[in-house]
Scaffold this motif. Structure first.
Motif, PDB file in Angstrom:
ATOM      1  N   ASP A 419       0.895  -1.109   0.095  1.00 42.21           N
ATOM      2  CA  ASP A 419      -0.015   0.106  -0.024  1.00 42.21           C
ATOM      3  C   ASP A 419       0.903   1.358  -0.075  1.00 42.21           C
ATOM      4  O   ASP A 419       2.002   1.425   0.730  1.00 42.21           O
ATOM      5  CB  ASP A 419      -1.043  -0.117   0.988  1.00 42.21           C
ATOM      6  N   ILE A 448      -7.121   3.669  -3.423  1.00 46.18           N
ATOM      7  CA  ILE A 448      -6.455   2.810  -4.270  1.00 46.18           C
ATOM      8  C   ILE A 448      -5.658   3.387  -5.171  1.00 46.18           C
ATOM      9  O   ILE A 448      -6.099   4.333  -5.967  1.00 46.18           O
ATOM     10  CB  ILE A 448      -7.164   1.689  -4.867  1.00 46.18           C
ATOM     11  N   ASP A 450      -2.352   3.236  -8.328  1.00 54.50           N
ATOM     12  CA  ASP A 450      -1.481   2.630  -9.136  1.00 54.50           C
ATOM     13  C   ASP A 450      -0.179   1.979  -8.792  1.00 54.50           C
ATOM     14  O   ASP A 450       0.420   2.751  -7.739  1.00 54.50           O
ATOM     15  CB  ASP A 450      -0.853   3.301 -10.229  1.00 54.50           C
ATOM     16  N   GLU A 452      -0.238  -0.557  -6.186  1.00 56.45           N
ATOM     17  CA  GLU A 452      -0.447  -1.339  -5.106  1.00 56.45           C
ATOM     18  C   GLU A 452      -0.947  -2.905  -5.476  1.00 56.45           C
ATOM     19  O   GLU A 452      -1.259  -2.968  -6.667  1.00 56.45           O
ATOM     20  CB  GLU A 452      -1.501  -0.745  -4.342  1.00 56.45           C
ATOM     21  N   TRP A 453      -0.999  -3.910  -4.553  1.00 60.80           N
ATOM     22  CA  TRP A 453      -1.183  -5.130  -4.783  1.00 60.80           C
ATOM     23  C   TRP A 453      -1.686  -5.833  -3.606  1.00 60.80           C
ATOM     24  O   TRP A 453      -1.338  -5.261  -2.467  1.00 60.80           O
ATOM     25  CB  TRP A 453      -0.126  -5.811  -5.332  1.00 60.80           C
ATOM     26  N   LYS A 480      -8.868   1.813 -16.171  1.00 64.77           N
ATOM     27  CA  LYS A 480      -8.565   1.414 -14.940  1.00 64.77           C
ATOM     28  C   LYS A 480      -8.798   0.162 -14.489  1.00 64.77           C
ATOM     29  O   LYS A 480     -10.125  -0.408 -14.994  1.00 64.77           O
ATOM     30  CB  LYS A 480      -8.506   2.422 -13.612  1.00 64.77           C
ATOM     31  N   ILE A 482      -7.789  -4.096 -12.580  1.00 61.51           N
ATOM     32  CA  ILE A 482      -6.998  -4.821 -11.777  1.00 61.51           C
ATOM     33  C   ILE A 482      -6.432  -5.795 -12.874  1.00 61.51           C
ATOM     34  O   ILE A 482      -6.863  -6.522 -13.704  1.00 61.51           O
ATOM     35  CB  ILE A 482      -7.747  -5.637 -10.720  1.00 61.51           C
ATOM     36  N   TRP A 526      -3.248  -7.108  -8.660  1.00 57.03           N
ATOM     37  CA  TRP A 526      -2.370  -5.997  -9.027  1.00 57.03           C
ATOM     38  C   TRP A 526      -3.451  -4.688  -9.382  1.00 57.03           C
ATOM     39  O   TRP A 526      -4.137  -4.976 -10.342  1.00 57.03           O
ATOM     40  CB  TRP A 526      -1.407  -6.049 -10.005  1.00 57.03           C
ATOM     41  N   ILE A 527      -2.968  -3.469  -8.991  1.00 54.48           N
ATOM     42  CA  ILE A 527      -3.922  -2.335  -9.050  1.00 54.48           C
ATOM     43  C   ILE A 527      -3.395  -1.671 -10.465  1.00 54.48           C
ATOM     44  O   ILE A 527      -2.002  -1.307 -10.453  1.00 54.48           O
ATOM     45  CB  ILE A 527      -3.768  -1.351  -7.995  1.00 54.48           C
ATOM     46  N   GLY A 530      -5.495   2.787 -10.767  1.00 56.88           N
ATOM     47  CA  GLY A 530      -6.000   3.256  -9.305  1.00 56.88           C
ATOM     48  C   GLY A 530      -7.020   4.234  -9.656  1.00 56.88           C
ATOM     49  O   GLY A 530      -7.786   4.613 -10.538  1.00 56.88           O
TER      50      GLY A 530
END
Length: 543
Positions: A419, A448, A450, A452-453, A480, A482, A526-527, A530
């Motif tokens: 995060d 959320i 970009d 982040e996972w 956008k 996942i 995976w984001i 975001g």
């Protein structure tokens, strides 16, 4: 004939000359060692903002903090004054709300010379800016772009000094975010001034009234993505009052006045920039690697009318290594020992790299003997920890069925999730997973960004093709979504476009034909880009 008419007439003659392709024109405060062509601009004649050139912003209400009114950007506070100027106004409405305005260009530009003649603001409680900002919603400079602040004038309000700030914001927000800042004194604050930026693939040169005041380069960061031109203002707030000053000390209205904005492109004549290709690894989409793994990146660089002088390898915008001759081969190891020797880990004025366990996007650039620069397409990697995560409360979630996204694995930052910040912003009212970094209230996940996972230990009862359904909520535009991996192997992208109408208004996206193996596995989410909220994922076995 008055001065305004003379200026506009001179500008018209200049445009006609450019269209006739006259050589070696040096225009205004453009650096005199280059030949440039005008490609876009606005002199702000007429009676209204040109909707074909500008998107005027309408935003709010924004919570400015306890004791402050609400803040808005409104179209009514952006207008032409009939004297050849655009005006952005700071005022209060009949309810006492703070009202500012702003606009951004309809088109983006990659490199060039950007110039605006304008008057700075004087009153506390707001600030004005002339800046370039990425078109994409993600944070990566090689996939989305970055932010270049040609000036911001907030320090006049707090420090009571006639200074502006220049800034380069890279990867904000992400694990590799950095912000480079500088301040420059401006004499005769209340007069018109010309602010300029020469932006090339490897350099950013800032000018005030034709004088160079700052030079940044590849040692800071680079991008290969276009940016839009912004002329805008923002209100202060409780948190920002230490640098914008307090609106209660302002004499309103206050005005940000812009005489013109112009964008030029360098004319290289018949000279060709180098051709650059990453030949290995081949472009097969994003791939996962473990912390400590190595990858060899091989680059081909050719110049048909000159010689290659230098080849550079960049990761997430930051310089890793330079080669002055072939072979252009780079061995990158995803650990602190390698990265600490590169510009990637060098500190900036603000922010700094917090983890290598994130996306890594590589681009190669080559410079020839004429100083021209070419660049390759990107190669994407995701770096994961070697430490395994654990199922939430010791119980794996099941497929087919619903994966509740707040029930991500245990193990903490860099193991079970990554995060952007270390605080669970969503837990204020529920106390759910309050000591972890993912922003969740137990019902969904928000804030959320970009790169982040999250990881989920899952028991897949039957292998085969699945239909995956995911609700998204976002008031932000653009594509956008996942990216799903199983045990580090890519299985699907699930993407949405446009807006849903709000952070709590949901749109369902369905992806069919997602192939999953049977047994216990680790599913990684995976984001991508975001700026949306999530709740769950439904997996249904197709017949």
């Amino acid at each position: 004939m008055n001065k305004r008419v003379l200026k506009k007439t001179g500008y018209l003659i200049l445009v006609i000359a450019l269209q006739m392709c006259l050589p070696s024109l040096v225009m205004g405060d453009i650096p005199s060692d280059k030949t440039w062509k005008l490609v876009w601009g606005d002199e702000f004649n007429g009676t209204g903002i040109d909707p074909l050139k500008w998107e005027v912003l309408e935003e709010g209400p924004n919570d400015l903090g306890k004791g402050w009114p609400k803040g808005y950007r409104r179209k009514d506070n952006v207008y032409l004054d009939g004297k050849g100027n655009a005006v952005i106004r700071f005022s209060r409405d009949k309810h006492g709300n703070l009202i500012v305005g702003g606009m951004k260009s309809r088109v983006g530009f990659l490199y060039g010379y950007f110039e605006a003649r304008l008057k700075l603001t004087t009153q506390p409680g707001w600030w004005a800016a002339f800046w370039l900002y990425r078109e994409g919603r993600g944070a990566n400079p090689f996939l989305n772009g970055l932010e270049i602040d040609i000036f911001e004038d907030f320090f006049r309000k707090s420090r009571k000094q006639n200074i502006v700030q220049e800034a380069l914001h890279v990867g904000v927000p992400s694990a590799y975010a950095k912000s480079f800042t500088n301040i420059t004194r401006v004499d005769n604050w209340d007069a018109f001034h010309v602010f300029g930026l020469k932006w090339t693939p490897l350099e950013y040169i800032f000018y005030i009234d034709g004088v160079e005041v700052l030079r940044w380069g590849k040692e800071q960061a680079v991008t290969t993505q276009p940016c839009q031109v912004w002329l805008s203002s923002s209100t202060g707030s409780v948190k920002r009052a230490n640098f914008t000053g307090d609106y209660r000390d302002a004499v309103l209205p206050d005005y940000y006045v812009i005489d013109y904005v112009r964008v030029y492109k360098k004319d290289n004549g018949d000279k060709k920039k180098p051709s650059v290709v990453i030949t290995s690894p081949v472009d097969s989409g994003p791939r996962s690697v473990k912390e400590g793994d190595s990858v060899t990146i091989e680059v081909s660089a050719e110049d048909v009318d000159g010689d290659i002088r230098e080849v550079y390898l960049f990761d997430n915008g930051y310089l890793l290594e330079t080669r002055t001759g072939p072979p252009y081969r780079f061995k990158v190891t995803f650990n602190n020992d390698y990265y600490s020797k590169t510009d990637y880990m060098k500190p900036a004025n603000l922010r700094g790299v917090t983890s290598l366990l994130t996306e890594h996007v590589f681009v190669a650039m080559a410079k020839d003997n004429d100083g021209l620069v070419g660049f390759s397409g990107p190669r994407e990697f995701y770096v994961e920890s070697t430490i395994p995560s654990r199922p939430y409360r010791g119980r794996a979630q099941s497929i087919p069925g619903r994966i509740e996204l707040p029930y991500f694995d245990e193990g903490g930052q860099g193991v079970a999730y990554y995060d952007t910040d270390r605080k669970n912003t969503g837990a204020a009212k529920t106390g759910f997973r309050v000591n972890e970094g993912v922003d969740t209230n137990g019902r969904g996940i928000g804030w959320i960004y970009d790169g982040e996972w999250l990881k989920y230990t899952v028991d897949i009862k039957q292998g085969g093709r699945y239909t995956v359904t995911v609700p998204f909520a976002s008031p932000e535009g653009g594509e956008k979504g996942i990216r799903l991996e199983v045990d580090g192997r890519f299985v699907a992208d699930i993407m949405m476009k446009g807006v849903t109408g709000g952070w709590s208004k949901w749109t369902t996206v369905t992806r069919r034909g997602v192939v999953l193996p049977s047994g216990r596995h680790v599913l990684t989410v995976w984001i991508v880009n975001g700026f949306f909220n999530l709740k769950y994922m439904d997996f249904r076995l197709e017949k």
